[in-house]
Design an enzyme around this catalytic site. Structure first.
Site, PDB file in Angstrom:
ATOM      1  N   ASP A 305      24.975  29.302  34.405  1.00 35.55           N
ATOM      2  CA  ASP A 305      23.693  29.026  34.056  1.00 35.55           C
ATOM      3  C   ASP A 305      23.548  28.267  32.795  1.00 35.55           C
ATOM      4  O   ASP A 305      23.969  29.093  31.641  1.00 35.55           O
ATOM      5  CB  ASP A 305      23.178  30.325  34.283  1.00 35.55           C
ATOM      6  CG  ASP A 305      23.859  31.605  33.601  1.00 35.55           C
ATOM      7  OD1 ASP A 305      25.099  31.533  33.322  1.00 35.55           O
ATOM      8  OD2 ASP A 305      23.166  32.562  33.089  1.00 35.55           O
ATOM      9  N   GLU A 489      32.771  31.283  22.941  1.00 39.79           N
ATOM     10  CA  GLU A 489      32.670  31.326  24.221  1.00 39.79           C
ATOM     11  C   GLU A 489      33.053  30.196  25.153  1.00 39.79           C
ATOM     12  O   GLU A 489      33.441  30.551  26.310  1.00 39.79           O
ATOM     13  CB  GLU A 489      31.015  31.804  24.293  1.00 39.79           C
ATOM     14  CG  GLU A 489      30.508  31.657  26.089  1.00 39.79           C
ATOM     15  CD  GLU A 489      29.066  31.801  25.936  1.00 39.79           C
ATOM     16  OE1 GLU A 489      28.430  32.131  27.052  1.00 39.79           O
ATOM     17  OE2 GLU A 489      28.305  31.317  24.782  1.00 39.79           O
TER      18      GLU A 489
END
Length: 542
Positions: A305, A489
């Site tokens: 996403d 991340e």
């Protein structure tokens, strides 16, 4: 209609829709998400942008019962109400996590091992007024804004815990996911009430595989009931589904073959990205807002996403149509689940079930290797149901059939050649070849996809390419750690090494799956009989 006017209309529509949902009856167990429990206050707070991150208020905890808080808010309407002051008085709002500063001179592996306690949470008891859902055993969170456990992230975190010899933590986390399957009938995206309407890529069978490397065949027998529950969730609606139809996460193609897609039970803006989703729908006036919301939510279930994989027009998030796409990675994961169920059933002495699941796995493998294989280009692709054709772009998802051993050897060789030519960069493996500003596109590389590539390519004897990908990514991680003292991340792998960008929120530190994959790659690529603590210890890529 002007986009701003459309956005205002969508805000009003969402208020009415949520009010109807809340008034329809008593709150069920599990709890309702904040956008239903706290409306209309929730929408007013998010619409006022009181917090830079919309997830902040979704994670807040009312100091009183939500009904009492709403009653007080309503009593203030018509007067000069201080929204920010009201929220500060009536909610406990999570603050930013303190930055973790490693000891000076600490090697990369030691930093990762030192982070496991920092990222571990125990929430067997939670405040029922908030959105956090309890879990019976301790677990590791990704870090930063991600204050809860995430489903597919956790598999890659578990790789690192296993590398550190923390097998009790591995067992605890697998037990937590088994508990969620028993409690909710599926594993939610994360342990928040607003994640209950969707799952994430089905990695539970891979977690059982990992635990079985330490505990043996008993792990397959122990988790067989939950493996069956996981499969039933993803296959719900398959019975009686006619060719050319879809139901929830199941798709029966025109030729009768059965495959899967991503889905979400709700068709409203995401709780944690409420105004973002309203704005996205306002930019797509030709589409029903509910369909845009459902596709955004399904994109969140995919874990990607967001990405050009799901977009009809790469530059427009409003063109997202995730529910109309049959993804190759999802179906490869379900192939693994069905094979694991066959194995687990055999261990349990249920030969009939073992044969049945093996047949389902064989049928899915045939479908993947025909419907989701582009013989002209020579790589695995997704399929667009609306257009009745494959989506030709090469993405890192094409490596899942290698990792989960769906591919034939000729298909694996062709895929490897395409990946080397189009996705391999100086810093590791690109996610896609296009730069759209979405975080699951170029120039970003993500730790889990590096592991899928390295492990998958090695399964088909593509060791040289696997090593190039792994060592290049390790160098990227090491460079950022050396300069900034942290893992992040996602990373830029196309050009200069650094933290990745794009998407809906700033780059997050931590970071669970980057830690896990880095530790696992240090183990996998280290010269025999050595223990590598840095990327330099691994050596060169040849």
């Amino acid at each position: 209609m002007h986009p701003r006017s459309r956005l205002a209309g969508l805000i009003l529509a969402s208020l009415l829709c949520t009010a109807a949902a809340t008034a329809s009856g008593p709150s069920p167990a599990p709890p309702l998400p904040p956008d239903q429990q706290w409306q209309p206050l929730f929408q007013q707070v998010q619409g006022a942008h009181l917090f830079g991150d919309q997830k902040t208020f979704a994670d807040a905890v009312p100091r009183q019962d939500p009904t009492a808080v709403l009653a007080q808010w309503r009593s203030m309407q018509g007067r000069s109400a201080d929204l920010a002051g009201f929220v500060a008085e009536h909610f406990v709002v999570p603050g930013e996590a303190a930055a973790y500063v490693p000891p000076a001179g600490q090697a990369l592996r030691a930093h990762i091992e030192g982070l496991w306690p920092v990222l571990t949470r125990t929430t067997d008891r939670v405040d029922p007024r908030g959105s956090l859902l309890p879990l019976p055993k301790p677990y590791v969170v990704p870090g930063g804004r991600f204050r809860e456990v995430y489903y597919w992230d956790s598999y890659f975190t578990l790789l690192g815990l296993a590398s550190s010899g923390r097998w009790q933590q591995v067992r605890d986390m697998v037990d937590n996911f088994a508990w969620q399957l028993d409690q909710y009938g599926h594993i939610p995206n994360g342990n928040r009430s607003y994640y209950l309407s969707r799952s994430q890529p089905p990695f539970f069978s891979l977690m059982v595989d990992l635990l079985a490397t330490h505990e043996g065949e008993a792990a397959y027998h122990r988790y067989l009931p939950q493996l069956r529950t996981e499969h039933a969730f993803w296959m719900r609606g398959a019975a009686g589904l006619a060719p050319g139809q879809a139901s929830e996460r199941v798709v029966r193609l025109a030729d009768g073959q059965l495959l899967n897609r991503y889905w979400d039970a709700r068709a409203v803006p995401r709780t944690e990205s409420w105004t973002d989703d309203l704005a996205t729908a306002a930019q797509a006036p030709q589409r029903a807002p509910s369909q845009v919301y459902r596709d955004l939510r399904a994109g969140a279930e995919s874990g990607w996403d967001f990405s050009s994989r799901w977009l009809a027009e790469p530059a427009s998030l409003g063109s997202i149509h995730t529910t109309a796409i049959v993804p190759v990675d999802l179906n490869s994961l379900l192939f693994h689940l069905e094979n694991t169920l066959a194995r687990s059933s055999k261990v349990a002495g249920d030969g009939k079930a073992a044969r049945d699941f093996a047949r389902q796995a064989d049928a899915r493998q045939r479908a993947i290797n025909t419907v989701l294989w582009d013989a002209t280009q020579g790589w695995y692709v997704d399929r667009d149901l609306e257009r009745g054709q494959t989506r030709p772009a090469l993405t890192a998802a094409a490596l899942f059939p290698l990792w989960l051993q769906v591919a034939t050897r000729p298909q694996a060789r062709q895929t490897a050649a395409a990946v080397e030519a189009q996705l391999l960069r100086e810093g590791g493996l690109l996610t896609t070849t296009v730069n759209t500003g979405q975080q699951w596109d170029a120039p970003n590389g993500w730790a889990p996809l590096q592991w899928v590539a390295v492990d998958g390519l090695q399964r088909y004897d593509q060791d040289a390419l696997a090593r190039r990908i792994g060592t290049r990514f390790l160098r990227t991680v090491q460079a950022v750690y050396d300069s900034e003292g942290k893992l992040v991340e996602k990373y830029v792998v196309d050009g200069s090494a650094g933290g990745g960008g794009g998407g809906e929120y700033p780059l997050q530190d931590g970071f669970g799956w980057s830690n896990g994959v880095t530790a696992a790659l240090l183990d996998r690529l280290c010269p025999s009989r050595q223990r590598c603590n840095t990327a330099q210890d691994v050596g060169n890529e040849d």
